[in-house]
Design an enzyme around this catalytic site. Structure first.
Site, PDB file in Angstrom:
ATOM      1  CG  ASN A   1       4.024  12.381  -1.226  1.00  0.00           C
ATOM      2  OD1 ASN A   1       3.058  11.745  -0.428  1.00  0.00           O
ATOM      3  ND2 ASN A   1       3.400  13.137  -2.279  1.00  0.00           N
ATOM      4  CD1 TRP A   2       6.832   7.970   2.932  1.00  0.00           C
ATOM      5  CD2 TRP A   2       5.744   6.844   4.422  1.00  0.00           C
ATOM      6  NE1 TRP A   2       7.551   7.994   3.882  1.00  0.00           N
ATOM      7  CE2 TRP A   2       6.889   7.355   5.016  1.00  0.00           C
ATOM      8  CE3 TRP A   2       4.860   6.306   5.194  1.00  0.00           C
ATOM      9  CZ2 TRP A   2       7.182   6.963   6.251  1.00  0.00           C
ATOM     10  CZ3 TRP A   2       5.129   5.897   6.453  1.00  0.00           C
ATOM     11  CH2 TRP A   2       6.561   6.259   7.168  1.00  0.00           C
ATOM     12  CE  LYS A   3       3.877  10.558  -5.148  1.00  0.00           C
ATOM     13  NZ  LYS A   3       3.957  10.509  -6.590  1.00  0.00           N
TER      14      LYS A   3
ATOM     15  CG  HIS B   1       1.268  15.646  -4.990  1.00  0.00           C
ATOM     16  ND1 HIS B   1       1.029  14.722  -6.216  1.00  0.00           N
ATOM     17  CD2 HIS B   1       2.313  15.441  -4.808  1.00  0.00           C
ATOM     18  CE1 HIS B   1       1.978  14.163  -6.763  1.00  0.00           C
ATOM     19  NE2 HIS B   1       3.061  14.532  -5.654  1.00  0.00           N
TER      20      HIS B   1
ATOM     21  CD  GLU C   1       0.610  11.573  -7.315  1.00  0.00           C
ATOM     22  OE1 GLU C   1       0.521  11.224  -6.140  1.00  0.00           O
ATOM     23  OE2 GLU C   1       1.678  11.155  -8.044  1.00  0.00           O
TER      24      GLU C   1
ATOM     25  CD  GLU D   1       6.420  16.830  -6.218  1.00  0.00           C
ATOM     26  OE1 GLU D   1       7.191  16.063  -5.704  1.00  0.00           O
ATOM     27  OE2 GLU D   1       5.074  16.620  -6.359  1.00  0.00           O
TER      28      GLU D   1
ATOM     29  N   GLY E   1       7.187   9.549 -10.797  1.00  0.00           N
ATOM     30  CA  GLY E   1       7.027   8.136 -10.945  1.00  0.00           C
ATOM     31  C   GLY E   1       7.182   7.578 -12.390  1.00  0.00           C
TER      32      GLY E   1
ATOM     33  CB  SER F   1      12.279  10.577 -11.050  1.00  0.00           C
ATOM     34  OG  SER F   1      10.912   9.931 -11.930  1.00  0.00           O
TER      35      SER F   1
ATOM     36  N   GLY G   1       9.005  10.660  -3.850  1.00  0.00           N
ATOM     37  CA  GLY G   1       7.945   9.778  -3.774  1.00  0.00           C
ATOM     38  C   GLY G   1       8.553   8.460  -3.697  1.00  0.00           C
ATOM     39  N   GLY G   2       9.012   7.692  -4.730  1.00  0.00           N
ATOM     40  CA  GLY G   2       9.539   6.344  -4.539  1.00  0.00           C
ATOM     41  C   GLY G   2      10.379   5.859  -3.809  1.00  0.00           C
TER      42      GLY G   2
HETATM   43  P1  13P Z   1       8.620  10.247  -7.407  1.00  0.00           P
HETATM   44  O1  13P Z   1       9.784  10.612  -6.474  1.00  0.00           O
HETATM   45  O2  13P Z   1       8.037   8.736  -7.253  1.00  0.00           O
HETATM   46  O3  13P Z   1       8.672  10.421  -8.776  1.00  0.00           O
HETATM   47  O4  13P Z   1       7.495  11.229  -6.893  1.00  0.00           O
HETATM   48  C1  13P Z   1       7.438  12.543  -6.955  1.00  0.00           C
HETATM   49  C2  13P Z   1       6.364  12.961  -6.242  1.00  0.00           C
HETATM   50  O5  13P Z   1       5.305  13.112  -6.656  1.00  0.00           O
HETATM   51  C3  13P Z   1       6.589  13.497  -4.714  1.00  0.00           C
HETATM   52  O6  13P Z   1       5.629  14.152  -4.219  1.00  0.00           O
END
Ligand code: 13P
Length: 258
Positions: A9-11, A99, A101, A171, A177, A217, A238-239
């Site tokens: 997920n590149w967000k 998600h 977010e 999640e 993050g 993470s 994510g990251g």
């Molecule tokens: P991180 O891997 O950066 O913690 O993000 C997880 C995430 O929200 C994937 O959708």
């Protein structure tokens, strides 16, 4: 029985050109590598989808394309939104929904998420439907019931006759993050409760075929431990999905556990 899945997920990261470069880097890193049994998906921002789709096509890249959001209507006066058919038109075959977010910053409800899942599935796009508890719920020891409630609402009335075409990502919000990964046992506890809930609603045979991912993470150093758990079928990343080397390393580390 179930393929693992590593989904990136590149967000809201990577411009069009940066997205193309990352996708090409990932294609280069994974082409010719052995990761049978692991499905790989990348989910760039909406405006990058077409460019990443072209990279996948030209490089015959061994990963699929997903979007990060969708609207449930077919077309019309919904400024700023994207219809399922528009995702199909750029060869996106997966889409993240729900998600934390989007729930937190944009007020998405379980009812919205359920409608999005139905709209996607009607277009043969696989939802990656997210759930997860905030820190205060975890601290109160109510995380399992919180997530089970989300799952019941998010899956209401879905047709899971092909259970490989619906994916859940657990999640925990406090692990996203933050560098604070849930332990593999924490992930297993909730992923198992999710599967049991699916079994109650859709039957055990169906529940056993739905992929349940962990997100928060997840990185090359902890992916093997996570997927070693019986109910954790991969990760939504994510990251660590923003660099071709770390993301491809996760795919290969997951495959090495099989
Ligand atoms: P991180 O891997 O950066 O913690 O993000 C997880 C995430 O929200 C994937 O959708």
């Amino acid at each position: 029985m179930r393929n693992l899945m590593i989904a990136g997920n590149w967000k809201m990261n990577k411009t069009y050109e940066e997205g193309v470069v990352l996708a090409q880097g990932l294609a280069d890193a994974l082409t010719g590598k052995e990761f049978k049994g692991v499905d790989v998906v990348v989910c760039p921002p909406t405006v990058d989808l077409k460019g990443v789709s072209e990279v996948i096509d030209q490089a015959q890249a061994p990963f699929a394309l997903g979007a990060q959001n969708v609207y449930w209507e077919e077309s019309g006066a919904f400024t700023g939104e994207t219809a399922p058919s528009m995702l199909t038109a750029v060869n996106a075959t997966y889409c993240i929904i729900g998600h934390s977010e989007r729930r937190g910053y944009f007020g998405e409800t379980d009812e919205d998420i359920n409608k999005k899942a139905k709209a996607l599935m009607a277009h043969d796009i696989v939802p990656i439907s997210c759930c997860g508890e905030p820190l205060e719920v975890r601290e109160a020891g109510k995380h399992v019931e919180f997530v089970v409630d989300q799952i019941k609402k998010d899956t209401e009335g879905l047709d899971l006759s092909d259970p490989s075409k619906y994916v859940i990502a657990y999640e925990p919000i406090w692990a996203i993050g933050t560098g604070k990964t849930a332990t593999a046992d924490d992930a297993q506890e909730v992923c198992c409760a999710i599967r049991e809930t699916l079994a109650e609603i859709f039957g055990k045979e169906t529940a056993d075929k739905v992929r349940v991912l962990y997100g928060g993470s997840a990185k090359p150093g902890n992916i093997a431990e996570l997927v070693a758990k019986p109910d954790v079928d991969g990760a939504l990343v994510g990251g660590a999905s923003l660099k071709a080397d770390s993301f491809s390393e996760m795919v290969l580390n997951a495959a090495a556990t099989l």
